[in-house]
Design a protein around this motif. Structure first.
Motif, PDB file in Angstrom:
ATOM      1  N   TYR A  61       1.214  29.582 -24.217  1.00 24.59           N
ATOM      2  CA  TYR A  61       1.724  28.319 -23.666  1.00 24.59           C
ATOM      3  C   TYR A  61       2.406  27.490 -24.753  1.00 24.59           C
ATOM      4  N   VAL A 104      -0.499  26.355 -15.310  1.00 22.15           N
ATOM      5  CA  VAL A 104      -0.113  27.601 -15.972  1.00 22.15           C
ATOM      6  C   VAL A 104      -1.144  28.712 -15.748  1.00 22.15           C
ATOM      7  N   PHE A 110      -1.609  23.157 -18.696  1.00 21.86           N
ATOM      8  CA  PHE A 110      -2.081  24.508 -18.977  1.00 21.86           C
ATOM      9  C   PHE A 110      -3.232  24.896 -18.047  1.00 21.86           C
ATOM     10  N   ILE A 165       4.619  33.382 -19.109  1.00 25.15           N
ATOM     11  CA  ILE A 165       4.531  31.925 -19.013  1.00 25.15           C
ATOM     12  C   ILE A 165       5.892  31.276 -19.254  1.00 25.15           C
TER      13      ILE A 165
END
Length: 404
Positions: A216, A315, A311, A289
């Motif tokens: 990330y 994500v 996140f 990602i």
């Protein structure tokens, strides 16, 4: 024929002709390269499936049949050269001036069809069933088609074991689960199974967590030298495990001595597997990602979400296919590993993993193929279960980021 039925038949014929022409057109569009690829994939699947099937068949065969014939002969009756022993000399009887041993060479509770018999392993088909043969020492032997035998001698039989009889027979396949019972009840196997799970589960989860954060950051966070860090990660993919294992072990031992921690512990092997698995994990997750829709990330930031909130809530749920695909690779690699486990945990019973236990079984019982095949298939059960549980995410995770 009524008009409406004639129209129905005519429409069906027209539809069938249209479908046939469409199929022919599709077949023409298939390139030779596509056919070669499909055939290659089919060949690889067959090459991997046949040994696995053979291992399964061998693991449930009778040990005597496994020792004298291959697994491909186990699915049907076959002619085999076999060895049997008469009853013990203590069962002999004295009749008409000779000592006689009687019995049947078939295994207990089974039948046999004898094709021929002999006095040595070099010539097990010297005599036909029902004939009386004279052996080199003057003894006589008669074996019937159903396995009944009469072994006679002018001298008294001695010893504690019966005499050997070599014969050819049509033998039906015999199946048993005794091999698995012996393996699963063997000393130390259960502890080794638990040790493997203790090593594999954390060594799969830890690198996934670390790699997800790193992926990330390399995808959506602004930082200096981000491209250089990504290049270093990709470069680490080509570093051989064997080249870095010894320096890593020395470093770990020095740190363990400094902090007074035992060198042989699960912590060391968790860290080792984490280090070896991180480059692939970061590369795989970063590709996935970085291709998530930018609008979602920017909308979350406009709404005041922090990077950690983005996140955790956006994500991670969207990246499940990539996470599952790496989990399959990492789990299979760690579960089947022997080198790293031997270096960091040693060969003591307290930390011995399942692959190490199988290696010791191979060393001490190298002739017992039925035990080895059953042991090998026991070690395959967990990886196969994990693979088929998560395999639908494998291709999605691997192809992430390859196509825009």
């Amino acid at each position: 024929m009524p008009k409406h039925k004639w129209r129905t038949v005519k429409m069906s014929a027209t539809q069938t002709q249209a479908r046939s022409s469409t199929l022919v057109q599709r077949m023409k569009r298939i390139s030779p390269l596509t056919i070669v690829v499909h055939l290659s994939v089919l060949l690889l699947v067959i090459m991997w499936t046949i040994p696995t099937f053979g291992l399964l068949v061998s693991s449930i065969r009778d040990k005597d049949q496994l020792a004298v014939s291959g697994w491909w002969t186990a699915l049907s009756s076959s002619e085999q050269n076999l060895i049997a022993r008469t009853n013990a000399p203590s069962t002999q009887v004295f009749e008409n001036g000779v000592y006689i041993l009687k019995g049947n060479i078939a295994p207990e509770g089974e039948s046999v069809e004898v094709l021929a018999f002999g006095s040595s392993s070099q010539d097990p088909s010297a005599f036909e069933p029902g004939t009386t043969s004279t052996l080199r020492n003057g003894n006589t032997l008669n074996v019937e088609t159903n396995g009944d035998y009469v072994f006679s001698s002018e001298k008294e039989f001695t010893g504690s074991r019966g005499k050997r009889i070599f014969y050819q027979a049509v033998e039906k396949p015999r199946w048993t689960l005794d091999n698995y019972r012996e393996v699963l009840s063997s000393e130390g196997l259960g502890q080794s199974f638990i040790n493997s799970l203790t090593v594999t589960i954390p060594a799969t989860i830890i690198p996934i967590l670390i790699a997800a954060f790193a992926a990330y950051a390399l995808s959506w966070m602004q930082m200096p030298f981000r491209g250089l860090l990504l290049a270093v990660v990709i470069g680490l993919l080509v570093v051989p495990l064997q080249m870095s294992l010894i320096p890593l072990l020395r470093l770990y031992n020095e740190i363990a001595m400094y902090f007074g921690v035992g060198a042989k512990s699960y912590l060391g092997i968790w860290l080792a597997h984490t280090g070896f698995g991180l480059p692939l994990a970061i590369y795989l997750l970063r590709n996935y990602i970085s291709n998530l829709p930018r609008e979602i990330i920017e909308s979350a930031r406009v709404d005041g979400a922090t990077d950690f909130d983005i996140f955790r809530r956006i994500v991670l749920p969207l990246s499940f296919p990539a996470l599952a695909s790496f989990a399959i690779f990492q789990f299979l690699w760690v579960w089947n590993d022997l080198l790293v486990a031997t270096v960091f945990l040693g060969n003591g019973d307290e930390f011995l993993v399942l692959t190490g236990r199988l290696r010791e079984l191979l060393g001490s019982r190298g002739g017992n193929w039925e035990i080895l095949t059953a042991s090998a298939f026991v070690t395959m059960i967990v990886p196969i279960t994990v693979f088929f549980t998560l395999q639908r995410y494998l291709v999605r995770g691997l192809l992430a980021g390859s196509v825009k």
